[in-house]
Design a protein around this motif. Sequence first.
Motif, PDB file in Angstrom:
ATOM      1  N   LEU A  18      -2.141  -8.879   1.868  1.00  0.00           N
ATOM      2  CA  LEU A  18      -2.623  -7.505   2.066  1.00  0.00           C
ATOM      3  C   LEU A  18      -2.747  -7.384   3.604  1.00  0.00           C
ATOM      4  O   LEU A  18      -2.620  -6.176   4.112  1.00  0.00           O
ATOM      5  CB  LEU A  18      -3.997  -7.112   1.267  1.00  0.00           C
ATOM      6  CG  LEU A  18      -3.629  -6.988  -0.258  1.00  0.00           C
ATOM      7  CD1 LEU A  18      -5.081  -7.099  -0.821  1.00  0.00           C
ATOM      8  CD2 LEU A  18      -2.958  -5.908  -0.626  1.00  0.00           C
ATOM      9  N   ARG A  19      -3.242  -8.344   4.406  1.00  0.00           N
ATOM     10  CA  ARG A  19      -3.463  -8.277   5.596  1.00  0.00           C
ATOM     11  C   ARG A  19      -2.047  -8.124   6.464  1.00  0.00           C
ATOM     12  O   ARG A  19      -2.036  -7.024   7.229  1.00  0.00           O
ATOM     13  CB  ARG A  19      -4.188  -9.356   6.232  1.00  0.00           C
ATOM     14  CG  ARG A  19      -4.508  -9.442   7.652  1.00  0.00           C
ATOM     15  CD  ARG A  19      -5.355 -10.542   8.007  1.00  0.00           C
ATOM     16  NE  ARG A  19      -4.915 -11.862   7.830  1.00  0.00           N
ATOM     17  CZ  ARG A  19      -5.406 -12.820   7.041  1.00  0.00           C
ATOM     18  NH1 ARG A  19      -6.376 -12.230   6.342  1.00  0.00           N
ATOM     19  NH2 ARG A  19      -4.731 -13.761   6.841  1.00  0.00           N
ATOM     20  N   VAL A  20      -0.997  -8.633   6.072  1.00  0.00           N
ATOM     21  CA  VAL A  20       0.220  -8.694   6.545  1.00  0.00           C
ATOM     22  C   VAL A  20       0.750  -7.324   6.144  1.00  0.00           C
ATOM     23  O   VAL A  20       1.437  -6.428   7.150  1.00  0.00           O
ATOM     24  CB  VAL A  20       1.089  -9.974   5.987  1.00  0.00           C
ATOM     25  CG1 VAL A  20       2.532  -9.418   6.490  1.00  0.00           C
ATOM     26  CG2 VAL A  20       0.753 -11.034   6.546  1.00  0.00           C
ATOM     27  N   LEU A  21       0.722  -6.811   5.052  1.00  0.00           N
ATOM     28  CA  LEU A  21       1.140  -5.544   4.795  1.00  0.00           C
ATOM     29  C   LEU A  21       0.325  -4.213   5.677  1.00  0.00           C
ATOM     30  O   LEU A  21       1.022  -3.394   5.938  1.00  0.00           O
ATOM     31  CB  LEU A  21       0.951  -5.130   3.231  1.00  0.00           C
ATOM     32  CG  LEU A  21       1.610  -5.784   1.990  1.00  0.00           C
ATOM     33  CD1 LEU A  21       0.966  -5.683   0.910  1.00  0.00           C
ATOM     34  CD2 LEU A  21       3.008  -4.951   2.234  1.00  0.00           C
ATOM     35  N   ARG A  22      -0.816  -4.628   5.929  1.00  0.00           N
ATOM     36  CA  ARG A  22      -1.355  -3.717   6.991  1.00  0.00           C
ATOM     37  C   ARG A  22      -0.740  -3.757   8.377  1.00  0.00           C
ATOM     38  O   ARG A  22      -0.656  -2.573   9.053  1.00  0.00           O
ATOM     39  CB  ARG A  22      -2.754  -3.767   7.040  1.00  0.00           C
ATOM     40  CG  ARG A  22      -3.696  -3.362   5.782  1.00  0.00           C
ATOM     41  CD  ARG A  22      -5.151  -3.523   6.086  1.00  0.00           C
ATOM     42  NE  ARG A  22      -5.912  -3.396   4.834  1.00  0.00           N
ATOM     43  CZ  ARG A  22      -6.485  -4.631   3.980  1.00  0.00           C
ATOM     44  NH1 ARG A  22      -6.059  -5.925   4.520  1.00  0.00           N
ATOM     45  NH2 ARG A  22      -7.058  -4.429   3.080  1.00  0.00           N
ATOM     46  N   GLN A  23      -0.412  -4.821   8.821  1.00  0.00           N
ATOM     47  CA  GLN A  23       0.091  -5.244  10.140  1.00  0.00           C
ATOM     48  C   GLN A  23       1.399  -4.654  10.214  1.00  0.00           C
ATOM     49  O   GLN A  23       1.905  -3.986  11.238  1.00  0.00           O
ATOM     50  CB  GLN A  23       0.084  -6.767  10.165  1.00  0.00           C
ATOM     51  CG  GLN A  23       0.750  -7.177  11.750  1.00  0.00           C
ATOM     52  CD  GLN A  23       0.784  -8.531  11.595  1.00  0.00           C
ATOM     53  OE1 GLN A  23       0.738  -9.575  10.754  1.00  0.00           O
ATOM     54  NE2 GLN A  23       1.513  -9.015  13.022  1.00  0.00           N
ATOM     55  N   ILE A  24       2.259  -4.436   8.869  1.00  0.00           N
ATOM     56  CA  ILE A  24       3.557  -4.038   9.135  1.00  0.00           C
ATOM     57  C   ILE A  24       3.579  -2.678   8.474  1.00  0.00           C
ATOM     58  O   ILE A  24       4.679  -1.978   8.469  1.00  0.00           O
ATOM     59  CB  ILE A  24       4.476  -4.771   8.098  1.00  0.00           C
ATOM     60  CG1 ILE A  24       4.335  -4.693   6.710  1.00  0.00           C
ATOM     61  CG2 ILE A  24       4.742  -6.248   8.544  1.00  0.00           C
ATOM     62  CD1 ILE A  24       5.425  -5.397   5.811  1.00  0.00           C
ATOM     63  N   GLU A  25       2.323  -1.875   8.411  1.00  0.00           N
ATOM     64  CA  GLU A  25       2.070  -0.518   8.173  1.00  0.00           C
ATOM     65  C   GLU A  25       2.879  -0.130   6.887  1.00  0.00           C
ATOM     66  O   GLU A  25       3.405   0.785   6.728  1.00  0.00           O
ATOM     67  CB  GLU A  25       2.899   0.370   9.243  1.00  0.00           C
ATOM     68  CG  GLU A  25       2.293   0.041  10.625  1.00  0.00           C
ATOM     69  CD  GLU A  25       3.001   0.540  11.613  1.00  0.00           C
ATOM     70  OE1 GLU A  25       4.015   1.406  11.658  1.00  0.00           O
ATOM     71  OE2 GLU A  25       2.579   0.498  12.940  1.00  0.00           O
ATOM     72  N   ALA A  26       2.532  -1.157   5.846  1.00  0.00           N
ATOM     73  CA  ALA A  26       3.327  -0.851   4.472  1.00  0.00           C
ATOM     74  C   ALA A  26       2.235  -1.480   3.264  1.00  0.00           C
ATOM     75  O   ALA A  26       2.731  -1.683   2.327  1.00  0.00           O
ATOM     76  CB  ALA A  26       4.545  -1.963   4.403  1.00  0.00           C
ATOM     77  N   LEU A  27       0.937  -0.913   3.640  1.00  0.00           N
ATOM     78  CA  LEU A  27      -0.031  -1.269   2.494  1.00  0.00           C
ATOM     79  C   LEU A  27       0.445  -0.466   1.151  1.00  0.00           C
ATOM     80  O   LEU A  27       0.144  -0.968   0.045  1.00  0.00           O
ATOM     81  CB  LEU A  27      -1.441  -1.117   3.074  1.00  0.00           C
ATOM     82  CG  LEU A  27      -2.439  -1.545   2.070  1.00  0.00           C
ATOM     83  CD1 LEU A  27      -2.483  -2.961   1.839  1.00  0.00           C
ATOM     84  CD2 LEU A  27      -3.850  -1.085   2.662  1.00  0.00           C
ATOM     85  N   HIS A  28       0.806   0.673   1.531  1.00  0.00           N
ATOM     86  CA  HIS A  28       1.101   1.589   0.313  1.00  0.00           C
ATOM     87  C   HIS A  28       2.413   1.026  -0.754  1.00  0.00           C
ATOM     88  O   HIS A  28       2.482   1.785  -1.721  1.00  0.00           O
ATOM     89  CB  HIS A  28       1.407   3.168   0.757  1.00  0.00           C
ATOM     90  CG  HIS A  28       2.784   3.166   1.724  1.00  0.00           C
ATOM     91  ND1 HIS A  28       2.632   2.538   2.910  1.00  0.00           N
ATOM     92  CD2 HIS A  28       3.629   3.668   1.486  1.00  0.00           C
ATOM     93  CE1 HIS A  28       3.834   2.799   3.505  1.00  0.00           C
ATOM     94  NE2 HIS A  28       4.671   3.278   2.445  1.00  0.00           N
ATOM     95  N   LEU A  29       2.925   0.083  -0.103  1.00  0.00           N
ATOM     96  CA  LEU A  29       4.013  -0.340  -0.938  1.00  0.00           C
ATOM     97  C   LEU A  29       3.753  -1.564  -1.671  1.00  0.00           C
ATOM     98  O   LEU A  29       4.671  -2.313  -2.101  1.00  0.00           O
ATOM     99  CB  LEU A  29       5.203  -0.877   0.175  1.00  0.00           C
ATOM    100  CG  LEU A  29       5.901   0.257   1.082  1.00  0.00           C
ATOM    101  CD1 LEU A  29       6.825  -0.260   1.929  1.00  0.00           C
ATOM    102  CD2 LEU A  29       6.374   1.622   0.279  1.00  0.00           C
TER     103      LEU A  29
END
Length: 268
Positions: free
Chosen positions: A126-137
């Motif tokens: 989830l932290r990585v998803l925030r980093q790559i601006e893709a938490l919604h995915l």
Amino acid sequence: MQRVATLEVSNLCIERGSTTILKGVDWRVLRGEHWVILGSNGSGKTSLLSALTGYLTPTRGEVQVLGERYGKSDWRELRRHVGIVSSSVRQMMHDEEPALKTIVSGRYATIDHWGRIKAADRVAALRVLRQIEALHLAERPWLVLSQGERQRILIGRALMARPQLLILDEPCAGLDPVARERFLAFLERLGAKSGAPSLILVTHHVEEITPVFSHILLLRSGEVLAAGKKSAVLTTPMLSKAFGAKCRLRRMAGRYALRVNGSSASVM
């Protein structure tokens, strides 16, 4: 204070039978630098990548990652420091796998992560998803992701292993012009972040070189034509030599376009 070399290539040669694929390649990437490997089809880009990631054994020469040398150190451990995003990885993803699971699989260098996701892995993903601006995915399956979204998820997968080096092998292939620009803007933000890995973008399109990239490795026929700061290497004479045609390089607002033989069409 002397900066640490993330990657060092010395006299790298690759020969197969009577064919010389790479000849005497010398290259050094320092921490904090972002490079573009640029060259025409057949210039040796793919073979160089295969050698950097331990999938192709050189005929001669050395490859060192963080001071550790392939052949002398555990190459499987060294590869953990090198993230790669390429079409070969993209094609192995399963249609129904959600993005979060794809990200988690990067920690274990596997495809199709099975079993329950550990709580610590979920938090990290989830932290990585925030980093790559893709938490919604996070819960969206691979099948319904756009090409640009898939590239972001693959970058996130690579980042799960906390690599020092992130190689992007023609990541804009298959993207439409709008998706390409959005993806390049994302790369610009990623590379500018504190603690980002050294980025290496492999391409033959100068239009994809954004301001965050500081250095260019220019290949021609398996040899290094030039390597160094972007301002010194990315010039009309150098690109004319690299592509074997009269070219004219234009720079506008930090981006580039290349025209060939006076044509009104840029090289795409």
